[in-house]
Design a protein around this motif. Structure first.
Motif, PDB file in Angstrom:
ATOM      1  N   GLY A  13     113.134 -23.649  60.806  1.00 36.12           N
ATOM      2  CA  GLY A  13     113.851 -24.446  61.796  1.00 36.12           C
ATOM      3  C   GLY A  13     113.561 -23.988  63.210  1.00 36.12           C
ATOM      4  N   ALA A  14     113.575 -22.675  63.427  1.00 41.06           N
ATOM      5  CA  ALA A  14     113.324 -22.145  64.763  1.00 41.06           C
ATOM      6  C   ALA A  14     111.914 -22.463  65.234  1.00 41.06           C
ATOM      7  CB  ALA A  14     113.567 -20.642  64.781  1.00 41.06           C
ATOM      8  N   ARG A  15     110.935 -22.367  64.322  1.00 40.09           N
ATOM      9  CA  ARG A  15     109.550 -22.676  64.714  1.00 40.09           C
ATOM     10  C   ARG A  15     109.423 -24.134  65.140  1.00 40.09           C
ATOM     11  NH1 ARG A  15     108.325 -19.350  60.262  1.00 40.09           N
ATOM     12  NH2 ARG A  15     108.018 -21.162  58.916  1.00 40.09           N
ATOM     13  N   ALA A  16     110.053 -25.034  64.400  1.00 39.48           N
ATOM     14  CA  ALA A  16     109.984 -26.452  64.751  1.00 39.48           C
ATOM     15  C   ALA A  16     110.684 -26.726  66.076  1.00 39.48           C
ATOM     16  CB  ALA A  16     110.602 -27.297  63.642  1.00 39.48           C
ATOM     17  N   LEU A  17     111.826 -26.105  66.275  1.00 37.18           N
ATOM     18  CA  LEU A  17     112.542 -26.268  67.538  1.00 37.18           C
ATOM     19  C   LEU A  17     111.737 -25.716  68.706  1.00 37.18           C
ATOM     20  CD1 LEU A  17     116.094 -25.273  66.289  1.00 37.18           C
ATOM     21  CD2 LEU A  17     115.500 -27.497  67.274  1.00 37.18           C
ATOM     22  N   LEU A  18     111.090 -24.575  68.485  1.00 34.20           N
ATOM     23  CA  LEU A  18     110.316 -23.957  69.559  1.00 34.20           C
ATOM     24  C   LEU A  18     109.099 -24.802  69.926  1.00 34.20           C
ATOM     25  CD1 LEU A  18     110.235 -21.492  71.390  1.00 34.20           C
ATOM     26  CD2 LEU A  18     108.886 -20.306  69.644  1.00 34.20           C
ATOM     27  N   GLU A  19     108.447 -25.371  68.930  1.00 30.70           N
ATOM     28  CA  GLU A  19     107.306 -26.254  69.213  1.00 30.70           C
ATOM     29  C   GLU A  19     107.753 -27.458  70.033  1.00 30.70           C
ATOM     30  OE1 GLU A  19     104.329 -29.345  66.881  1.00 30.70           O
ATOM     31  OE2 GLU A  19     105.205 -27.688  65.735  1.00 30.70           O
ATOM     32  N   ALA A  20     108.861 -28.075  69.643  1.00 29.28           N
ATOM     33  CA  ALA A  20     109.371 -29.231  70.383  1.00 29.28           C
ATOM     34  C   ALA A  20     109.812 -28.826  71.785  1.00 29.28           C
ATOM     35  CB  ALA A  20     110.526 -29.870  69.619  1.00 29.28           C
ATOM     36  N   LEU A  21     110.461 -27.682  71.896  1.00 22.22           N
ATOM     37  CA  LEU A  21     110.932 -27.186  73.185  1.00 22.22           C
ATOM     38  C   LEU A  21     109.776 -26.972  74.145  1.00 22.22           C
ATOM     39  CD1 LEU A  21     113.668 -25.069  74.270  1.00 22.22           C
ATOM     40  CD2 LEU A  21     111.615 -23.685  74.171  1.00 22.22           C
ATOM     41  N   GLU A  57     116.093 -27.652  60.463  1.00 20.84           N
ATOM     42  CA  GLU A  57     117.320 -26.882  60.715  1.00 20.84           C
ATOM     43  C   GLU A  57     118.249 -26.915  59.504  1.00 20.84           C
ATOM     44  OE1 GLU A  57     119.149 -27.316  64.949  1.00 20.84           O
ATOM     45  OE2 GLU A  57     117.901 -29.100  64.631  1.00 20.84           O
ATOM     46  N   ARG A  58     118.095 -27.931  58.665  1.00 22.17           N
ATOM     47  CA  ARG A  58     119.021 -28.157  57.549  1.00 22.17           C
ATOM     48  C   ARG A  58     118.353 -28.026  56.187  1.00 22.17           C
ATOM     49  NH1 ARG A  58     120.136 -30.466  62.020  1.00 22.17           N
ATOM     50  NH2 ARG A  58     122.317 -30.836  62.654  1.00 22.17           N
ATOM     51  N   ALA A  59     117.125 -27.515  56.155  1.00 21.59           N
ATOM     52  CA  ALA A  59     116.354 -27.475  54.906  1.00 21.59           C
ATOM     53  C   ALA A  59     116.394 -26.115  54.228  1.00 21.59           C
ATOM     54  CB  ALA A  59     114.912 -27.884  55.186  1.00 21.59           C
ATOM     55  N   GLY A  60     117.306 -25.243  54.645  1.00 20.18           N
ATOM     56  CA  GLY A  60     117.483 -23.976  53.952  1.00 20.18           C
ATOM     57  C   GLY A  60     116.924 -22.760  54.659  1.00 20.18           C
ATOM     58  N   ASP A  61     116.125 -22.969  55.722  1.00 17.91           N
ATOM     59  CA  ASP A  61     115.542 -21.825  56.426  1.00 17.91           C
ATOM     60  C   ASP A  61     115.613 -22.060  57.935  1.00 17.91           C
ATOM     61  OD1 ASP A  61     114.220 -19.481  56.975  1.00 17.91           O
ATOM     62  OD2 ASP A  61     112.220 -20.270  56.511  1.00 17.91           O
ATOM     63  N   PRO A  62     116.810 -22.207  58.475  1.00 16.98           N
ATOM     64  CA  PRO A  62     116.921 -22.555  59.899  1.00 16.98           C
ATOM     65  C   PRO A  62     116.386 -21.483  60.837  1.00 16.98           C
ATOM     66  CG  PRO A  62     119.075 -21.990  58.989  1.00 16.98           C
ATOM     67  CD  PRO A  62     118.128 -22.085  57.829  1.00 16.98           C
ATOM     68  N   ALA A  63     116.535 -20.203  60.486  1.00 14.81           N
ATOM     69  CA  ALA A  63     116.150 -19.126  61.395  1.00 14.81           C
ATOM     70  C   ALA A  63     114.642 -18.964  61.518  1.00 14.81           C
ATOM     71  CB  ALA A  63     116.777 -17.809  60.947  1.00 14.81           C
ATOM     72  N   GLU A  64     113.887 -19.423  60.526  1.00 13.03           N
ATOM     73  CA  GLU A  64     112.426 -19.288  60.573  1.00 13.03           C
ATOM     74  C   GLU A  64     111.766 -20.650  60.743  1.00 13.03           C
ATOM     75  OE1 GLU A  64     110.782 -16.602  60.887  1.00 13.03           O
ATOM     76  OE2 GLU A  64     112.451 -15.197  60.600  1.00 13.03           O
ATOM     77  N   GLY A  93     112.141 -12.385  70.781  1.00 15.05           N
ATOM     78  CA  GLY A  93     111.090 -13.225  71.364  1.00 15.05           C
ATOM     79  C   GLY A  93     111.462 -14.697  71.342  1.00 15.05           C
ATOM     80  N   PRO A  94     111.752 -15.267  70.157  1.00 19.88           N
ATOM     81  CA  PRO A  94     112.181 -16.671  70.139  1.00 19.88           C
ATOM     82  C   PRO A  94     113.467 -16.914  70.930  1.00 19.88           C
ATOM     83  CG  PRO A  94     111.520 -15.966  67.953  1.00 19.88           C
ATOM     84  CD  PRO A  94     111.533 -14.742  68.811  1.00 19.88           C
ATOM     85  N   TRP A  95     114.422 -15.979  70.824  1.00 18.31           N
ATOM     86  CA  TRP A  95     115.684 -16.156  71.557  1.00 18.31           C
ATOM     87  C   TRP A  95     115.415 -16.259  73.059  1.00 18.31           C
ATOM     88  CZ3 TRP A  95     117.871 -12.978  75.299  1.00 18.31           C
ATOM     89  CH2 TRP A  95     119.179 -13.295  75.681  1.00 18.31           C
ATOM     90  N   TRP A  96     114.540 -15.408  73.572  1.00 12.41           N
ATOM     91  CA  TRP A  96     114.240 -15.463  75.003  1.00 12.41           C
ATOM     92  C   TRP A  96     113.473 -16.727  75.355  1.00 12.41           C
ATOM     93  CZ3 TRP A  96     115.757 -14.585  79.502  1.00 12.41           C
ATOM     94  CH2 TRP A  96     114.899 -14.580  80.610  1.00 12.41           C
ATOM     95  N   ALA A  97     112.578 -17.169  74.475  1.00 13.19           N
ATOM     96  CA  ALA A  97     111.846 -18.406  74.742  1.00 13.19           C
ATOM     97  C   ALA A  97     112.812 -19.584  74.854  1.00 13.19           C
ATOM     98  CB  ALA A  97     110.819 -18.661  73.637  1.00 13.19           C
ATOM     99  N   GLY A 114     118.140 -23.877  69.266  1.00 15.37           N
ATOM    100  CA  GLY A 114     117.324 -22.728  68.888  1.00 15.37           C
ATOM    101  C   GLY A 114     118.085 -21.422  69.003  1.00 15.37           C
ATOM    102  N   ARG A 115     118.840 -21.266  70.079  1.00 15.82           N
ATOM    103  CA  ARG A 115     119.634 -20.048  70.241  1.00 15.82           C
ATOM    104  C   ARG A 115     120.681 -19.924  69.136  1.00 15.82           C
ATOM    105  NH1 ARG A 115     120.721 -17.658  75.485  1.00 15.82           N
ATOM    106  NH2 ARG A 115     122.926 -18.196  75.217  1.00 15.82           N
ATOM    107  N   ALA A 116     121.120 -21.064  68.622  1.00 10.46           N
ATOM    108  CA  ALA A 116     122.145 -21.034  67.578  1.00 10.46           C
ATOM    109  C   ALA A 116     121.591 -20.597  66.220  1.00 10.46           C
ATOM    110  CB  ALA A 116     122.795 -22.417  67.452  1.00 10.46           C
TER     111      ALA A 116
END
Length: 693
Positions: A266-274, A257-264, A304-308, A293-295
C-alpha cells in the motif's frame, strides 16, 4: 436565455435518468468524476480519453496545440499524442527535480482543455451537444476547477454542460459557478429497476467502491475482513495487469491499502502516486496521498517513506498558500527525527516559507537567513563528493534569494555565480541540468535587478538554449527586451511563451502593454480581452482595457469596464482617474473632481488625478490652481505632456519665461513631438519680439 444544468439527487442512477430526459444529443457518454477512480482529473481524463481519437481523426492540429493539457490529465493517451514540448522540468528524474509547478498551472490546464473542447464542438456538424458530468461532489479539486471554467466559458447553446451532484460537500468555486451559470433541478426519487448482480460485493469492488448502490455496499460491508482483502487484492492485480497509468493515481493505491499489506504494498503504491502528483502540480491530491501514506507506515522503522510523504505534503501546502501548516509538519519532523538529511531539508524549506511563501506582511528574511545558514552548515558536513557539492550549491541558491529580498544584490549575484562555477567544475555535463538552468535563470534575474541588462539578456538567451520549451524563460526574456527598447523582439518572445504554454494570461497582458506602446491598439485590445476571458476579476487588465477604450473613444465599453473594475476594487486610483476623465468629457465637472480627489486619497502620486484637476481648474478659469495641480503632478515625475500643459497655463498667465522653460524641457523629453517643438519655437519667438520692443 440558455443555461447549463445542475441536477441534484441522492443517487447517480436517478440523476442520470433525469439527464437523459432533459438533454438532447450527447457529446460523449456520461462521465463519472469520482476521484477514487483515476485521482486528479478523473472526469477530464475520462472525457478526453473518449474524445481524443475522434479529434485526431478530424482535426489533429487542434489536439497537438493542446498536447500539454491532454497528456497532463490523460497520461494513457501518450501513445496517441506525442509530447512535443518537453522541458528540463518535465524530463527531470526524481532525484534531480528541484523545481515544482505553480499552483496556477492546473487553472491554465483547465482553460486549455476548455478551449480544446469548445473548438472541437464548434467543428461538429448537426445540433448543439450535451455533456453529462456526474459525481462532482466526489471529484478532485482539479476536476472541480475544470468544470467551473467550463461552465463559465462555454456557451450552453453550443454545448450544454449537465452537472450531477449527490449529497457530498461541493468545492466552493464549483458551487459558485453552478449557482451563476446553471439551472438547478432535483432528480425524481424513483426506485432502481435493474437486477442486482450475482456477486454484489465483488461488483462493488469492481467499481473501485465508487458506486452509490446501498445493496452492493451492504454486501461488501457484510463480508469478513479476509474476504474483503482478497477482493481488493484481485482488483489491484487486474489494474496492474492493464498497464494503465491512470488507475495508479486513484484506484490502485486505494485497493492496495486494503489488500492485506498496507505498510509495504500500500505504501509503495501511495508513494508512486504521490511523487507523480507533486511533480505534476496536483497538490490537493498530493496532500490526500501524503496523509494516507503517513497513516500506513511506521515512522520508527520506515523513516524514509514517512519523510517522503511528509515533505511532499509540505511542498504542496506551501504551493497552495498554506505555509503555516507546512511549518507545523517541519516542526514535527525536527522533534521526531535525528536524521541530518531531514533536518537539512526542513531547514531549507522553512527558510523558503519565511522569505517566499508567507504573506508579504508576515515574511521575515532575517529569520529565513538563519534557517538557510543551518541548512548550509548541515550540507557542509556531508562526505565530500558530487552530492555534497550539489547540496551546498542548492542551499546557497536559497540564500541568494534571501539576500536579494534583503536588498543585497551583489551578494546574491556572487552566490549564484559561484554555485554555477562549482557545479560546472565538479559535476558531469548531464548531471543536474535542471538546477543549472534554474541557477542561470536566477543569475539573469539578479543581473536585471542590478541594471546590467546586456549581461542579463545573455544569460536569458543561454538558459533558453538549454531549455528551449520552458515558457517562463521566453516570457522573462521578452520583459527584458521591452526594457531595452527592443519591442519587436519582445513581441516575438511573448508569442513563443504563449505557443509553448497552456493559456498564459501574464504573457498576453504584457504583450498588450508593448502593443499599445507601439500604437497597435486593436491587437492590444484583443490580448486584454483574452486576459479578461481567462481572469474576469483581473483589475489591472480592466484598467488597461478601459484606458484603451478611452483612447478609442468607446464610451460605452469604457463605462462597462469602469463599473466592473470598481465593483471589485472601489478605491482603485487608476479606475477613479479614468472615471473622472469620462465624467469631465460628459460635462459633469463636479463629479469628475470628486473622482479625482477620491483617487488622491488613495494615492497622492496619481499624476492622472492631478492632471485632471488641472484641466478642470483651467476650464473653470482658475489658471493659478491649474498650475498648482500640475506642480504636484510633476513632483511625482518629469513628463513631456505635463510640462506642455503647464506651459499652456503659464502662457495664459503671461509668464512666458516659465512657459518657454517648460516647453524646452518637454522637447528634450519627447523630441519626436512636433507640436511641442512648434509651441516652443512660437513661445521663443514671442519672447524675442517682446524683448526687441
Amino acid at each position: 436565455m440558455a443555461q447549463h444544468l445542475w441536477i441534484t439527487g441522492d443517487h447517480a442512477y436517478q440523476r442520470l435518468a433525469a439527464a437523459r430526459d432533459l438533454t438532447a444529443v450527447p457529446l460523449a457518454g456520461p462521465v463519472d468524476a469520482h476521484r477514487r477512480r483515476f485521482g486528479p482529473y478523473t472526469a477530464a481524463n475520462t472525457l478526453f480519453t473518449a474524445l481524443v481519437p475522434e479529434m485526431l481523426a478530424a482535426r489533429p492540429e487542434l489536439v497537438h496545440r493542446h498536447d500539454i493539457e491532454v497528456l497532463s490529465v490523460a497520461p494513457d493517451l501518450r501513445q496517441l499524442v506525442p509530447a512535443s514540448r518537453e522541458t528540463l522540468t518535465s524530463l527531470a528524474v526524481p532525484a534531480e527535480r528541484t523545481r515544482f509547478y505553480s499552483r496556477v498551472r492546473t487553472l491554465r490546464l483547465s482553460h486549455g482543455l476548455t478551449e480544446l473542447l469548445r473548438d472541437h464542438v464548434r467543428s461538429l456538424d448537426g445540433p448543439p451537444r450535451t455533456l453529462v458530468l456526474d459525481r462532482l461532489d466526489a471529484a478532485d479539486p482539479t476536476d472541480a476547477e475544470f468544470v467551473s471554467v467550463l461552465l463559465r466559458r462555454v456557451d450552453p447553446e453550443l454545448l450544454t454542460v449537465v452537472v450531477g451532484t449527490g449529497t457530498g460537500p461541493l468545492d466552493d468555486e464549483l458551487a459558485a459557478a453552478l449557482r451563476q451559470y446553471a439551472k438547478r433541478c432535483e432528480a425524481p426519487s424513483v426506485p432502481r429497476t435493474d437486477s442486482p448482480p450475482p456477486d454484489p460485493a465483488r461488483a462493488y469492488v469492481a467499481t473501485d467502491c465508487c458506486v452509490d448502490d446501498p445493496t452492493l455496499r451492504a454486501a461488501y460491508t457484510d463480508l469478513d475482513p479476509a474476504a474483503r482483502c482478497r477482493l481488493h487484492a484481485e482488483r489491484a492485480a487486474e489494474l496492474l495487469a492493464s498497464g494503465l497509468q491512470s488507475p495508479r493515481l486513484g484506484a490502485l493505491p486505494y485497493h492496495l491499502e486494503r489488500a492485506g499489506d498496507p505498510a509495504e504494498a500500500g505504501a509503495r503504491a501511495l508513494l508512486e502516486a504521490l511523487n507523480y502528483c507533486v511533480d505534476m502540480g496536483f497538490y490537493h491530491a498530493t496532500l490526500d496521498l501524503g496523509r494516507r501514506g503517513r497513516a500506513v507506515v511506521d515512522r520508527a522503522t520506515q523513516e524514509g517513506p514517512w519523510w517522503a510523504f511528509t515533505t511532499k505534503m509540505t511542498t504542496s501546502l506551501s504551493a497552495l498558500g498554506r505555509p503555516e501548516e507546512a511549518e507545523k509538519l517541519y516542526d514535527e519532523a525536527r522533534a521526531l527525527s535525528v536524521n541530518p538529511i531531514i533536518h537539512r531539508q526542513a531547514a531549507y524549506a522553512t527558510a523558503m516559507i519565511y522569505t517566499r511563501h508567507r504573506d508579504r506582511d508576515q515574511r521575515d528574511h532575517v529569520r529565513a537567513r538563519a534557517w538557510i545558514n543551518q541548512a548550509i552548515a548541515i550540507a557542509s558536513l556531508q562526505p565530500e563528493g558530487a552530492d555534497r557539492s550539489f547540496s551546498t550549491v542548492f542551499q546557497q541558491n536559497g540564500l541568494a534569494l534571501i539576500e536579494m529580498h534583503l536588498g543585497n544584490l551583489p551578494g546574491a549575484l556572487d552566490l549564484v555565480s559561484t554555485g554555477l562555477a562549482r557545479l560546472d567544475q565538479e559535476l558531469g555535463a548531464d548531471e543536474h541540468r535542471l538546477h543549472r538552468s534554474v541557477l542561470l535563470h536566477n543569475r539573469a534575474q539578479v543581473l536585471a535587478a542590478l541594471g546590467r541588462l546586456d549581461e542579463a539578456l545573455a544569460d536569458f538567451t543561454a538558459v533558453i538554449a538549454d531549455d528551449p520549451n520552458h515558457p517562463e524563460y521566453h516570457f522573462d526574456r521578452a520583459n527584458l527586451l521591452h526594457r531595452l527598447g527592443r519591442d519587436e523582439e519582445a513581441l516575438e518572445g511573448y508569442a513563443e511563451a504563449i505557443r509553448l504554454s497552456p493559456p498564459f494570461p501574464e504573457a498576453h497582458y504584457n504583450r498588450a502593454d508593448v502593443l499599445a506602446g507601439i500604437g497597435d491598439l486593436e491587437a492590444a485590445l484583443h490580448d486584454l480581452c483574452y486576459v479578461l476571458e481567462l481572469e474576469p476579476g483581473n483589475v489591472d487588465a480592466l484598467v488597461n482595457r478601459a484606458g484603451l477604450y478611452a483612447t478609442l473613444d468607446d464610451a460605452a465599453a469604457l463605462r462597462a469596464d469602469l463599473d466592473a473594475g470598481l465593483a471589485i476594487e472601489g478605491a482603485n486610483p487608476h479606475l477613479l482617474c479614468l472615471l473622472g476623465q469620462l465624467q469631465a468629457e460628459e460635462g459633469r465637472a463636479a463629479e469628475a473632481e470628486r473622482s479625482y480627489r477620491r483617487a488622491l486619497e488613495v494615492d497622492q502620486g496619481a499624476t492622472a488625478a492631478w492632471s485632471g484637476l488641472a484641466a478642470l481648474a483651467f476650464d473653470a478659469g482658475d489658471t493659478l490652481a491649474a498650475v498648482g495641480h500640475l506642480d504636484r503632478a510633476l513632483a511625482v515625475g518629469d513628463d513631456a505632456a505635463l510640462r506642455y500643459n503647464r506651459a499652456t497655463a503659464y502662457r495664459a498667465l503671461g509668464r512666458y519665461d516659465e512657459a518657454l522653460a517648460d516647453l524646452t524641457r518637454a522637447a528634450e523629453l519627447d523630441p519626436a513631438d512636433e507640436e511641442i517643438r512648434r509651441e516652443r519655437d512660437e513661445c521663443d519667438q514671442a519672447l524675442s519680439v517682446a524683448a526687441a520692443r
